[in-house]
Each structure stands twice: as C-alpha cells, then as structure tokens.
Design an enzyme around this catalytic site. Structure first.
Site, PDB file in Angstrom:
ATOM      1  CE  LYS A 191     -92.983 -21.079 -84.673  1.00  0.00           C
ATOM      2  NZ  LYS A 191     -91.689 -20.578 -84.305  1.00  0.00           N
ATOM      3  N   GLY A 253    -101.359 -14.514 -81.912  1.00  0.00           N
ATOM      4  CA  GLY A 253    -102.358 -15.247 -81.118  1.00  0.00           C
ATOM      5  C   GLY A 253    -103.669 -15.397 -81.878  1.00  0.00           C
ATOM      6  CD  GLU A 272     -99.293 -13.569 -71.220  1.00  0.00           C
ATOM      7  OE1 GLU A 272     -98.736 -14.531 -70.695  1.00  0.00           O
ATOM      8  OE2 GLU A 272     -98.765 -12.464 -71.362  1.00  0.00           O
ATOM      9  CB  CYS A 309     -97.147  -9.740 -71.010  1.00  0.00           C
ATOM     10  SG  CYS A 309     -96.542 -10.881 -69.777  1.00  0.00           S
TER      11      CYS A 309
HETATM   12  P1  NAP Z   1     -94.998 -13.157 -82.175  1.00  0.00           P
HETATM   13  O1  NAP Z   1     -94.617 -12.517 -83.440  1.00  0.00           O
HETATM   14  O2  NAP Z   1     -96.457 -13.262 -81.886  1.00  0.00           O
HETATM   15  O3  NAP Z   1     -94.357 -14.643 -82.196  1.00  0.00           O
HETATM   16  C1  NAP Z   1     -94.615 -15.584 -81.168  1.00  0.00           C
HETATM   17  C2  NAP Z   1     -94.643 -16.976 -81.775  1.00  0.00           C
HETATM   18  O4  NAP Z   1     -95.817 -17.111 -82.577  1.00  0.00           O
HETATM   19  C3  NAP Z   1     -93.464 -17.258 -82.693  1.00  0.00           C
HETATM   20  O5  NAP Z   1     -93.113 -18.612 -82.571  1.00  0.00           O
HETATM   21  C4  NAP Z   1     -94.027 -16.981 -84.064  1.00  0.00           C
HETATM   22  O6  NAP Z   1     -93.372 -17.727 -85.056  1.00  0.00           O
HETATM   23  C5  NAP Z   1     -95.463 -17.428 -83.913  1.00  0.00           C
HETATM   24  N1  NAP Z   1     -96.341 -16.697 -84.820  1.00  0.00           N
HETATM   25  C6  NAP Z   1     -96.390 -15.328 -84.990  1.00  0.00           C
HETATM   26  N2  NAP Z   1     -97.329 -15.021 -85.916  1.00  0.00           N
HETATM   27  C7  NAP Z   1     -97.873 -16.193 -86.316  1.00  0.00           C
HETATM   28  C8  NAP Z   1     -98.883 -16.521 -87.252  1.00  0.00           C
HETATM   29  N3  NAP Z   1     -99.525 -15.583 -87.966  1.00  0.00           N
HETATM   30  N4  NAP Z   1     -99.189 -17.812 -87.433  1.00  0.00           N
HETATM   31  C9  NAP Z   1     -98.543 -18.768 -86.730  1.00  0.00           C
HETATM   32  N5  NAP Z   1     -97.583 -18.529 -85.824  1.00  0.00           N
HETATM   33  C10 NAP Z   1     -97.241 -17.255 -85.623  1.00  0.00           C
HETATM   34  O7  NAP Z   1     -94.340 -12.492 -80.933  1.00  0.00           O
HETATM   35  P2  NAP Z   1     -92.814 -12.091 -80.653  1.00  0.00           P
HETATM   36  O8  NAP Z   1     -91.930 -12.572 -81.748  1.00  0.00           O
HETATM   37  O9  NAP Z   1     -92.531 -12.570 -79.317  1.00  0.00           O
HETATM   38  O10 NAP Z   1     -92.802 -10.532 -80.589  1.00  0.00           O
HETATM   39  C11 NAP Z   1     -93.405  -9.715 -81.519  1.00  0.00           C
HETATM   40  C12 NAP Z   1     -94.365  -8.796 -80.791  1.00  0.00           C
HETATM   41  O11 NAP Z   1     -95.226  -9.553 -79.932  1.00  0.00           O
HETATM   42  C13 NAP Z   1     -93.734  -7.804 -79.859  1.00  0.00           C
HETATM   43  O12 NAP Z   1     -93.259  -6.656 -80.515  1.00  0.00           O
HETATM   44  C14 NAP Z   1     -94.882  -7.511 -78.903  1.00  0.00           C
HETATM   45  O13 NAP Z   1     -95.721  -6.545 -79.445  1.00  0.00           O
HETATM   46  C15 NAP Z   1     -95.616  -8.790 -78.799  1.00  0.00           C
HETATM   47  N6  NAP Z   1     -95.349  -9.574 -77.570  1.00  0.00           N
HETATM   48  C16 NAP Z   1     -96.233  -9.493 -76.554  1.00  0.00           C
HETATM   49  C17 NAP Z   1     -96.027 -10.238 -75.409  1.00  0.00           C
HETATM   50  C18 NAP Z   1     -97.020 -10.206 -74.302  1.00  0.00           C
HETATM   51  O14 NAP Z   1     -96.850 -10.956 -73.365  1.00  0.00           O
HETATM   52  N7  NAP Z   1     -98.047  -9.399 -74.358  1.00  0.00           N
HETATM   53  C19 NAP Z   1     -94.918 -11.056 -75.277  1.00  0.00           C
HETATM   54  C20 NAP Z   1     -94.023 -11.123 -76.337  1.00  0.00           C
HETATM   55  C21 NAP Z   1     -94.270 -10.380 -77.473  1.00  0.00           C
HETATM   56  P3  NAP Z   1     -92.420 -16.978 -86.136  1.00  0.00           P
HETATM   57  O15 NAP Z   1     -91.520 -16.089 -85.352  1.00  0.00           O
HETATM   58  O16 NAP Z   1     -91.737 -18.084 -86.825  1.00  0.00           O
HETATM   59  O17 NAP Z   1     -93.367 -16.236 -87.008  1.00  0.00           O
END
Ligand code: NAP
Length: 531
Positions: A191, A253, A272, A309
């Site tokens: 995805k 996650g 992660e 991260c």
């Molecule tokens: P994210 O919102 O977790 O999205 C990552 C992937 O997971 C996207 O494809 C998203 O799809 C999907 N997803 C998110 N919520 C979901 C749910 N409830 N059910 C199913 N799939 C879901 O992460 P991001 O867009 O990369 O960034 C947002 C935040 O994540 C950042 O502000 C940061 O806090 C954190 N982040 C942390 C790391 C790390 O390595 N620790 C890395 C990147 C981001 P959709 O976008 O279509 O919802």
C-alpha cells in the site's frame, strides 16, 4: 495494459500482478512542500475489489515463487536494484518534488535502497537463512529410539507492506520490508503512502519489470493506492495475507496490529512506530567537549527536518558547567537554523501541535528561525527536571520533527531513573569519556532492556544497513521487539521453521537433504558445520 520503466510518464495507476489498473475512488495528488502546490497526475484510490485481485494473484504466485532457488531470488533482487539504479535520476527527481527533501539525500536514499536489495541477495547466497538443522536418527537409543528429525525455514506467505512517509525509497515500495519479504520467498502487496505516489509508481514499475524479466509469476508483486483505515485494513484482514510490515505513527501501527489480531487467523504485524531516542551525556564527556557535543547534537536533530524515527528527542545529563556549555552551543546553533519543509501539511501540523504541548509543559530554551510557511519545521529545544519529566506523559511522547527536550538531573542516580522509566526505544546513545565508563557500565543493562541499538559517542540518525544492525526495540518503538526492520536479520520476520520427522530421504528439501547439495552451514546434532 502494462508499462515499463522505459515509459517515464507517470500514469496514476496501480500495478496489480503486472497490469496497470486505474482506481475508481477518491483522487489524491502528491504535494510539493517546497513549491507549495499539488503535483500531477491524480492517483485514484483502489477499493476492496483491487485488494481482492492483488491478494488472489499473490496467493496464486506463492507456490511457484517459494519454489525458486536462493540463487534465482538473489538474481531477481539484483535485477530490481539494477532497474532502480538505471532510473535513479527520474526517481530521485520525483522524490525531491514529492517530499521537499534535498536531492543529495534522495540520491543517497536510492543507493541505500538498492544496497539493501543487494544485501538480501548476499543473505540468500550465504544460506544460513534456511536455518538447516539435522538431528540424525538414534535407532539404538534406550529406552526409546530417536527418529530422524530435521528442520528448515520456509516463507510465511504473501506479505502486506505499508510504505513510510519519511523514507520515500528506503522504507517504501522497494524498501527493507519488501526486500526482506521477497528474499524470504513471499509475494508482496504494497500500500503506497499518499505522500509520494509518483515515486511509488516509478519504483513499483522497476519491480514489476524485474518480475517479468525473471519469468516469475506476475502476482509476486502488486502496488495499491488507498485510504489506510479502509483499503489498508481490508488488505491486512484478507485471509491470503500472512504477515505485515509497517513504518509510521503509533496510532496507525496499533490499528493494524488490532486488525490483524481480530482475524479468524491472526497474523504478525511488524510495525515500527514511535521512539524519542534518548541521549545520555556523561560528566567526563560534557566537561571535555560539551560545546562540541551541543553542535553535533543540533546537526543530528535538524537533519531532514527531524523526520527520522531515530531523531534525538531526549537528552539526559547532570546539571553543571558541562551541560551549560552543551546547551549554550545547541542554543546558538538552533537559533541560526532556517525553518525547512516538512513532508506533508499533516505532518507539519502535527509537529506544530506537538511543540505547543511542550511549550505548555516545559521551559523553552530556543526556537529556530521563523518562517512564513505553515508547512515548515522550526526547530525547538526545551528543558525540564527529572520529577516533572517522569510525571508528564506529553513530555515523553514523540514530536515528529526537530524538537528535543533536555532533562536536567541532579545526580547520576536520576539519569538511571530516567533510563529505567522510559518507554521502549529504537536507540539509546551514551557519550562517555574513559572516566565515565563505571557509570556507563551501570546504564548499559538498563538501556539493553529499553532499546534495540545502543550507540557510543555517536548520534542515532543514520542507520547502517548490515548484518549486525538492529532497527527495532520494545513497544512502542515496534510492535515486536524480537526482530529488526533494517539489516540482514529482517528476513527472519517472514520465515517460519518446519520440522520433518522420519521423512523419506527422497522427499527431503535440498536444504536438509543428505550430502548437503546446497553446501550450507547446518547444525548437525547441535554442532554448526558445513558437512
Ligand atoms: P501514518 O499516519 O501512521 O501512516 C502510515 C501508513 O499507515 C499510511 O499508509 C496510512 O494510510 C496508514 N494508516 C494510518 N493510520 C491507519 C489506520 N488507522 N488504519 C490503517 N492504516 C492506517 O504515518 P505518516 O503518515 O507517515 O505520518 C504521520 C505521523 O506518523 C508523523 O507525524 C509521525 O508522528 C509518525 N511517523 C513516525 C515514524 C517513525 O519511524 N517513528 C515514521 C513516519 C511517521 P493513510 O495515509 O491512507 O491513512
């Protein structure tokens, strides 16, 4: 219709088992955070019928794909790497536009991605991934004879991979999760992340071209676009998917872990998620080089707008002149730091909200330079004391971006209390001179229980891709602390052991056959040997 890397034109379509397929749902476009506008083409979302088609193709591909030899899969991974290398300019240019990250970083990330694919080719040829073990029969053993018992590892089945926003290449379509799953013999359904759909399409086509050139089943790889809580959850709950790789937010996650656990057949999710990567500055190191440490810390903190991260979000030290010189140097460096673009408006908004919470709960030391743009990251450094830190859930939470918190301790026992009470982390760093080693020796066993990687005299950003790397750690750093998502051992997530008891010799898989036809190192009666 098919498309190859030779057609540089983006199509806005998904790739399902080698075919370009147009979604029919909501259209998304990438956003160029530097220019401040959307990018063509539109990528319409897929729906449940596309998940079904990709999973059916992956399930159909599994038998033939897992029957390939290690050498065939190694060549396939190398072919993907070659295709990506050949398209470096186009891929890096699109990734720059979609992420706002600098050209040099993304060219480097292409090389890291192809390096990862080639590392797994080496892992396959080296062979210990097979986990071959043979306990020969003991027919004369009393009171009962022992049958011939052998073990090897097999791939778990089709794997769903969620591309990460912050590494458009190395943790995305052909990133570590995909490379390790394909190496293990698992078909992959990705995805794509909405932040970089064009980069995803280009890389997806590089993989699909390699699938076709190697004459592998087309369902070995598919790439879907869609909304996570809808298409993503449908993918994770599809009964043909047997494991999941994810990098992103704690909430995302956790949602996928819950979805996978609620299936009639629960499956592992390797997510992660969240880490603040504590850095412990010990007295001797602070006294001898506090200001140097302060400047080096800011370099790590502000790299890539802090969107790593492994960003150093927490600094722990005993109050004193050494810590003051560290803070003064960090303050000066941050004050001179320009605001830099963040990956998406949503991530920039989350950063601003996170910094606001810290402003309400901790002492502000300094902010970076102001900017007119709402989608930039303006670095921030805060301070607090141990008591307050340990009581505040907000101050222990990740702020994704260049924000960090100094925890002032009155003695080293307080530093150990922080180490003992923080959540699970991807990394923990210790800066120590030789005079600090007694203290470091006491910290080490505490940090081993909290982090996947312990760094001495360095900074957590920058993860080497190699055999000994661990990019993992206890929750919430990851959902499964027993593994790594970077480095050779990532393949183990997508393998499971199978035992063959008293199997006829002619039916034994070659990895555990008599005569060792694959020349593997195997554990025979408990001893590792290349018999
Ligand atoms: P994210 O919102 O977790 O999205 C990552 C992937 O997971 C996207 O494809 C998203 O799809 C999907 N997803 C998110 N919520 C979901 C749910 N409830 N059910 C199913 N799939 C879901 O992460 P991001 O867009 O990369 O960034 C947002 C935040 O994540 C950042 O502000 C940061 O806090 C954190 N982040 C942390 C790391 C790390 O390595 N620790 C890395 C990147 C981001 P959709 O976008 O279509 O919802």
């Amino acid at each position: 219709m098919t498309a190859t890397m030779r057609d540089a034109q983006l199509t806005g379509q998904m790739l399902i088992a080698g075919e370009l397929v147009r979604g029919s749902g909501k259209e998304i476009r990438a956003f160029d955070p530097t220019a401040g506008h959307e990018l063509e083409p539109a990528y319409p979302y897929g729906d449940a019928s596309h998940v079904d088609a990709a999973c059916a193709a992956a399930a159909a591909a599994f038998a033939d794909y897992r029957a390939t030899t290690s050498e065939q899969r190694a060549r396939f991974l190398e072919a993907i790497a070659d295709n990506i290398d050949a398209a470096t300019d186009a891929i890096a240019a699109r990734a720059v536009a979609e992420s706002g990250l600098p050209q040099a970083r993304l060219t480097g990330e292409v090389a890291r991605t192809t390096g990862q694919l080639r590392l797994f080719a080496d892992v396959l040829r080296e062979g210990s991934w097979n986990g071959a073990r043979i306990d020969p029969a003991l027919p004369d053993r009393k009171p009962l004879p022992r049958p011939d018992i052998r073990q090897r590892s097999i791939p778990v089945g089709p794997v769903a991979v969620f591309g990460a926003s912050n590494f458009p290449l190395a943790f995305s379509v052909a990133g570590g999760d995909t490379a390790s799953a394909l190496a293990a013999g698992c078909p992959v359904v990705v995805k794509a992340h909405d932040a970089h759909p064009g980069t995803s399409e280009l890389v997806g086509r590089a993989i699909a071209d390699a699938v076709a050139a190697a004459d592998l089943p087309a369902g070995t790889f598919s790439l879907l676009y869609g909304y996570g809580p809808d298409l993503g959850v449908t993918l994770v709950t599809d009964p043909r998917i047997k494991a999941v790789g994810f990098t992103g937010s704690r909430s995302g996650g956790r949602a996928l872990v819950a979805a996978a656990a609620s299936r009639p057949e629960p499956i592992p999710v390797y997510a992660e998620m969240s880490s603040i990567n504590p850095v412990f500055l010990l007295d001797g190191a602070l006294e001898s080089r506090g200001a140097d440490l302060g400047r080096a810390f800011v370099n790590s903190l502000t790299l890539g707008s802090g969107q790593f991260c492994t960003n150093p979000g927490l600094v722990i030290a005993v109050d004193g002149p050494g810590l003051e010189s560290f803070i003064a140097a960090a303050r000066d460096a941050i004050a001179q730091t320009d605001a830099t673009p963040m990956l998406t408006p949503a991530i920039a908004h989350a950063y601003a909200e996170g910094v606001k919470k810290f402003e309400a709960d901790a002492e502000l030391i300094v902010r970076g330079k102001e900017s007119d743009s709402e989608t930039t990251c303006r670095a921030a450094l805060f301070a607090t004391d141990v008591d307050h830190f340990l009581k505040s859930e907000a101050l222990q939470s990740e702020v994704f971006g260049s924000s960090s918190l100094v925890v002032r301790c009155t003695n080293t026992a307080e530093m150990r209390a922080v180490a003992d009470n923080i959540e699970g982390q991807l990394t923990a760093s210790i800066h120590a001179d030789e005079s600090d080693y007694d203290e470091a020796r006491q910290l080490l066993p505490l940090l081993e229980l909290k982090a996947g990687r312990i760094i001495f005299d360095g900074w957590p950003t920058g993860v080497e891709v190699c055999h000994a790397m661990v990019h993992g750690g206890p929750s919430p750093a990851t959902s499964d602390s027993r593994t790594t998502s970077v480095g050779a051992r990532a393949i183990e997530r997508f393998l499971r052991p199978v035992c063959y008891q008293n199997a006829p010799k002619s039916l034994l898989p070659s990895a555990i056959a008599d005569g060792n036809p694959e020349h593997l190192w195997r554990r025979i009666d408990g001893r590792l040997q290349q018999d």
